[in-house]
Design a protein around this motif. Sequence first.
Motif, PDB file in Angstrom:
ATOM      1  N   ASN A  44       0.848  -1.190   0.000  1.00 42.11           N
ATOM      2  CA  ASN A  44       0.000   0.000   0.000  1.00 42.11           C
ATOM      3  C   ASN A  44       0.882   1.237   0.000  1.00 42.11           C
ATOM      4  OD1 ASN A  44      -2.997  -0.914   0.554  1.00 42.11           O
ATOM      5  ND2 ASN A  44      -1.698  -2.184   1.866  1.00 42.11           N
TER       6      ASN A  44
ATOM      7  N   LYS B 265      -3.751   7.111  -3.197  1.00 46.06           N
ATOM      8  CA  LYS B 265      -3.390   5.813  -2.641  1.00 46.06           C
ATOM      9  C   LYS B 265      -3.229   4.778  -3.754  1.00 46.06           C
ATOM     10  CE  LYS B 265      -5.542   6.447   1.893  1.00 46.06           C
ATOM     11  NZ  LYS B 265      -6.484   5.885   2.903  1.00 46.06           N
TER      12      LYS B 265
ATOM     13  N   TYR C 237      -2.501   0.545  -4.450  1.00 43.45           N
ATOM     14  CA  TYR C 237      -2.549  -0.778  -3.832  1.00 43.45           C
ATOM     15  C   TYR C 237      -2.120  -1.806  -4.871  1.00 43.45           C
ATOM     16  CZ  TYR C 237      -4.455  -5.233  -2.301  1.00 43.45           C
ATOM     17  OH  TYR C 237      -4.602  -6.551  -1.968  1.00 43.45           O
TER      18      TYR C 237
END
Length: 221
Positions: free
Chosen positions: A81, A93, A95
């Motif tokens: 992450n 963000k 991932y």
Amino acid sequence: MKKFLVFSTVALTLLMFTELSAQNESTKFIPKKVFALQFQITKNFTLGSFNGGTISAKYHFSNSNAVRLGITLNLDSRDDNYSNFLRDSLTQKNYISLSGSNIGINLQYLFYKQGTTDIWYYFGGGPFISTNFYKNEGHDRKGQNIYTKDNTTSFGISFLFGVEWFVSKNFSLSAEYGLSIKSYKETYESKNSLYEKLNKKDSKGTSLNYSSIRLGLSVYF
């Protein structure tokens, strides 16, 4: 041709050294009903994997027959992450989920023939199979979903010829070369939500390959 000359030089050197040091024609150190771990002698005389990345072992049924097994086992799985902090308290963000494996089995049967006191020639071969799997999925900083998967299976048969010098009852040095016939099948998939399209490729084939000369160290116990 250059590799053949190197192999021939190593074999002749071992033969000459043994002839000079031998006092009789008895086989003092030829192993019978014993196991051995094998290592490859690489550059700068460091040790590496010989017939399998995880383990390479050999068992002598007699002084003229042996079986060799190489196993490679690598497994990997992780989740990553990432957060990127931008101006105005905005956060991006990322991932990524990664998983992969590499599994291989190499089995060979060897026949030994005495050369001189402690130098023995050997030849043989056997089947091998390996699978490689890789998968990557998640979303990047732009919010795009990504997906990649690659799966490859290989199998075939190998043939080899070598010479082994039994230095003592616990150690030996060897040099060998050979060739293999291999068939493979690969399936590759990738997708990016930006294009909303799944890309897929299937490939298969057969190849004939020669192996480079390998210098080995066997430890018997």
